[in-house]
Scaffold this motif. Structure first.
Motif, mmCIF file in Angstrom:
data_model
loop_
_atom_site.group_PDB
_atom_site.id
_atom_site.type_symbol
_atom_site.label_atom_id
_atom_site.label_comp_id
_atom_site.label_asym_id
_atom_site.label_seq_id
_atom_site.Cartn_x
_atom_site.Cartn_y
_atom_site.Cartn_z
ATOM 1 N N THR A 55 -3.844 8.436 4.920
ATOM 2 C CA THR A 55 -4.529 7.218 4.483
ATOM 3 C C THR A 55 -3.581 6.020 4.559
ATOM 4 O O THR A 55 -3.941 4.951 5.060
ATOM 5 N N ILE A 56 -2.353 6.217 4.068
ATOM 6 C CA ILE A 56 -1.363 5.133 4.084
ATOM 7 C C ILE A 56 -1.065 4.734 5.529
ATOM 8 O O ILE A 56 -1.028 3.546 5.871
ATOM 9 N N LEU B 285 -2.932 5.207 8.268
ATOM 10 C CA LEU B 285 -4.077 4.569 8.932
ATOM 11 C C LEU B 285 -4.291 3.141 8.416
ATOM 12 O O LEU B 285 -4.602 2.239 9.180
ATOM 13 N N THR B 286 -4.093 2.955 7.097
ATOM 14 C CA THR B 286 -4.259 1.615 6.524
ATOM 15 C C THR B 286 -3.257 0.644 7.158
ATOM 16 O O THR B 286 -3.581 -0.518 7.409
ATOM 17 N N GLY B 287 -2.063 1.149 7.460
ATOM 18 C CA GLY B 287 -1.039 0.313 8.080
ATOM 19 C C GLY B 287 -1.356 -0.032 9.527
ATOM 20 O O GLY B 287 -0.669 -0.844 10.135
ATOM 21 N N ARG B 288 -2.384 0.619 10.079
ATOM 22 C CA ARG B 288 -2.693 0.377 11.492
ATOM 23 C C ARG B 288 -3.961 -0.439 11.707
ATOM 24 O O ARG B 288 -4.346 -0.661 12.849
#
Lengths: 219, 80
Positions: free
Chosen positions: B49-50, B52-55
């Motif tokens: 999740t972390i 993917l959120t950064g992408r």
């Protein structure tokens, strides 16, 4: 983020700015301006208001240059100014829009929201009390390095947009912008513990939304 | 040393990932992961999740009019 070792550059940059060097100013605007606008946009809803916030912030920064003592990094100082101005505008905006309190600390004290609903776990009489009722399903794997699918981005962005302000700000700064915990605490004036509480709630909800999306697809 | 339940694990996963756990609780956490595949999956999914959120894409440039306004503002400030 300005690296710790960049303080000499920072001092030189400040001198140039104080002397009215437009190239130094432009470089700074191009480096931090887009991030400042994104941060403003996580406080306020309208992009016109966000633009106003950014403009006011730079004016405030220029006027306050002589008072900047370098105790925080220049970046932290600039973002703190943006956050303060954006907060004021958000409160003003909230008079006409449904917008919950920006009192981040009080948001932390809101009733405990479990990361997952209790029915995902066995009851006290289960074989493994408070253990998984059934294990979380594996997600469809996302291609590494490649672009995320538009749908995955929408799931994440919409979930973040729907969060209460404190959770939204913390996950935006930490996980979208990639700041470290100390910077976030300093800009939002949160204790480390409270920053972590908000981050935890936000990440749990984004994970739950991804779980919905990335496992339902697979069935 | 009492065991952590799965329901407790998912509430302290952020403390674990943020390295904000006393050593003894960290040990209990890792002990739980050593036998619970469900929690291993959960922790992996939080990490994902972390990541993917950064992408998710971000707006990388200022709108031209705003940038121009900021430069004009600077020139005015310099004159003042």
């Amino acid at each position: 983020m300005s690296a710790r070792g960049s303080s000499t550059n920072e001092a030189a940059l400040l001198t140039s700015l104080r002397n009215g060097d437009e190239a130094a100013y432009t470089a700074l605007v191009d480096e931090y301006g887009p991030g400042m606008r994104r941060v403003a946009l996580s406080f306020v809803r309208s992009s016109a208001v966000a633009d106003e916030v950014v403009q006011e912030a730079w004016l405030g920064a220029l006027r306050g240059l002589d008072r900047f003592e370098g105790r925080a990094s220049l970046k932290t100082w600039l973002f703190r100014i943006v956050a303060n101005i954006a907060r004021t505008h958000a409160v003003r905006e909230a008079r006409s829009l449904p917008f919950s309190s920006l009192e981040l600390e009080s948001e932390v004290r809101a009733p405990h929201e479990p990361a997952l609903p209790p029915d995902r776990f066995q009851g006290p009489d289960g074989q493994f009390p408070r253990g998984w009722a059934s294990f979380p399903l594996q997600w469809i794997s996302q291609p590494e390095g490649a672009l995320l699918s538009a749908e995955t981005c929408i799931v994440i962005a919409e979930t973040i947009a729907s969060l209460p302000p404190g959770q939204r700000l913390v996950i935006t700064l930490r996980d979208v912008e990639g700041w470290d915990a100390r910077e976030v605490c300093s800009v939002l004036e949160l204790s480390e513990t409270n920053q972590r509480v908000l981050l935890h709630r936000a990440r749990s909800k984004v994970r739950a939304a991804l779980e919905d999306y990335l496992t339902n697809e697979a069935q | 040393m009492s065991e952590l339940s799965c329901q407790e694990i998912i509430e302290v996963v952020t403390d674990y990932l943020e390295d904000a756990m006393p050593p003894e609780e960290r040990q209990r956490f890792e002990h739980h992961l050593s036998y619970c595949p469900g929690c291993v999956t959960y922790v992996e999914q939080i990490r994902e999740t972390i990541e993917l959120t950064g992408r998710i894409p971000r707006e990388e440039a200022l709108p031209a009019a705003l940038r121009e306004g900021l430069l004009t503002q600077f020139r005015t400030w310099r004159r003042g």
